[in-house]
Enzyme design. Sequence first.
Site, short mmCIF file in Angstrom:
data_model
loop_
_atom_site.label_atom_id
_atom_site.label_comp_id
_atom_site.label_asym_id
_atom_site.label_seq_id
_atom_site.Cartn_x
_atom_site.Cartn_y
_atom_site.Cartn_z
N ASP A 173 31.79 32.03 41.72
CA ASP A 173 32.68 32.93 41.01
C ASP A 173 34.08 32.36 41.06
OD1 ASP A 173 33.06 35.82 39.89
OD2 ASP A 173 34.67 35.58 41.34
N ILE A 176 41.52 35.15 40.22
CA ILE A 176 42.90 34.92 40.65
C ILE A 176 43.28 35.98 41.67
CG2 ILE A 176 45.31 34.79 39.90
CD1 ILE A 176 44.28 33.92 37.15
N HIS A 177 43.86 35.56 42.80
CA HIS A 177 44.23 36.48 43.86
C HIS A 177 45.63 36.18 44.38
CE1 HIS A 177 40.28 38.38 44.27
NE2 HIS A 177 39.76 37.18 44.13
N ARG A 178 46.20 37.16 45.07
CA ARG A 178 47.53 37.05 45.67
C ARG A 178 47.42 36.19 46.93
NH1 ARG A 178 49.85 42.78 46.72
NH2 ARG A 178 49.61 42.58 48.97
N GLU A 240 32.53 33.03 35.66
CA GLU A 240 33.39 33.22 34.49
C GLU A 240 33.80 31.91 33.83
OE1 GLU A 240 33.45 36.98 36.71
OE2 GLU A 240 33.72 34.89 37.31
N GLU A 296 54.05 43.55 41.46
CA GLU A 296 52.70 43.59 40.89
C GLU A 296 52.74 44.15 39.46
OE1 GLU A 296 50.09 42.25 41.92
OE2 GLU A 296 50.13 42.09 44.10
#
Length: 498
Positions: A173, A176-178, A240, A296
Amino acid sequence: MKKNTQRNKETPIHDLRSAIEFLQTLPNEIVSTDVEVDPNAELSGIYRYVGAGGTCERPTRKGPAMMFNNVKGYPDVRVVTGILSTRERTGHLLGCAPEKLGFLLKDSVQNPIPPVTIERGQAACQEVIHLASSPEFDIRTLLPAPTNTEEDAGPYFTMGLCYASDPETGESDVTIHRLCVQSRDELTMWLTPGRHIDAFRQKAEAAGKPLPISISIGVDPAINIAACFEPPTTPLGYDELNVAGALRGYPVELVNCISINERAIAHSEIVIEGELLPNVRIREDQNTDTGKAMPEFPGYTGDAKEALPVIKIKAVTHRKNPILQTTLGPSGEHVNMAGIPTEASILDMVERAMPGRLLNVYAHTAGGGKLLAVLQFKKASATDEGRQRQAALLAFSAFPELKHVILVDEDVDLFDSDDVLWAMQTRYQGDVSTVMIPGVRCHPLDPSQTPEFSPFLPQVGTSCKVIFDCTVPFHLKHHFERSKFKKVDVTRFLPDFK
């Protein structure tokens, strides 16, 4: 969509650099500066005015992407932001009319092209290698991770494509993450509930093992967009990168990492290789004590988390003179990366339930691409009355983080907020046109979704979801016809009119 297995030689865009070169051929789509910029708050502060848009503090505007060629303390690294910050620019980069982007992504999900793995010697992202085992290694001096504001918990990588695999099935997988820089070789990672990589991490942690993870920064914009699909459209086990392949008509190229058992995107500008450590947690703002994380998508700065999983960096590889891609959390770039896949998910689910009725969807800027959707619905007969509200219910199912749905008729331009608000003023009555669904899971970054704001919310991240039905009752449609103006060829009078 035809499933190509070879790269389409006519496709001009295959990585970040070719995307930038393409934008340079278009008027007013990218600008650059050679003036020295500080990555600590100044870089983001500049772009807020130039072209961030979205939910950023005003004044801001929709504008060009921006390249910073002279980053203080980092002579060999440039920084670019805003590549996807307008819907029009996103359309240019994907070769699609802006209003049809949701349909393009929907079709791409249905016609996947899986990624392929190439040899290490062919991967641009491994031209330069830095091993974390070296005593000189320090990611803080190697890469200019910006802070968005002066109260951020620390420097953040905001456009890192995180790629990991299920330790039991091997399915992969990307998302996008912080990612907050915590030390010379550590990052914290915030995973909102339900993310697939978090499911992989939990499996590895239960077995007492680290989870290998690569972070690819600076890629083909098609990959950034595709990575933002969420379940149920792309369920657990759906990579994805299949969607990105379909968008371009050829497979995304991956390469085996040099220090971990995982792959990375081969044409990335930068790759961070590391492991999510089992049973290790760090306070996100341990180095600053600000109590804040970073801005955010709703336009507010999130609270720093008390205990986040830790990525132990093993290596960094990059192209020669790399370009670090970053984004402002509340900018229009987030809207497009999150919102266009949302539109595709809603279009797909509603079309399967009631073909031909839902004409289009817009995941509105005001909701950061997640919280608000405008649905354009066509009632063909009296028996369609009420089905527009069913479509809204399906939209909530297609994208669980959606909070509000505004329904409009086919004569309303859903991308024009003035037209949508006109429909609300003239085709909506609060007591009969509002549907409330209380106590439903939504998104924890909406600051109103707390028990302190509403005593009816049981916990943070639950919301009262609302349908605003601004469509005309079918039996009254003839009373709500818009004024009809004469159709003319304006170019007879203004030859350059577009």
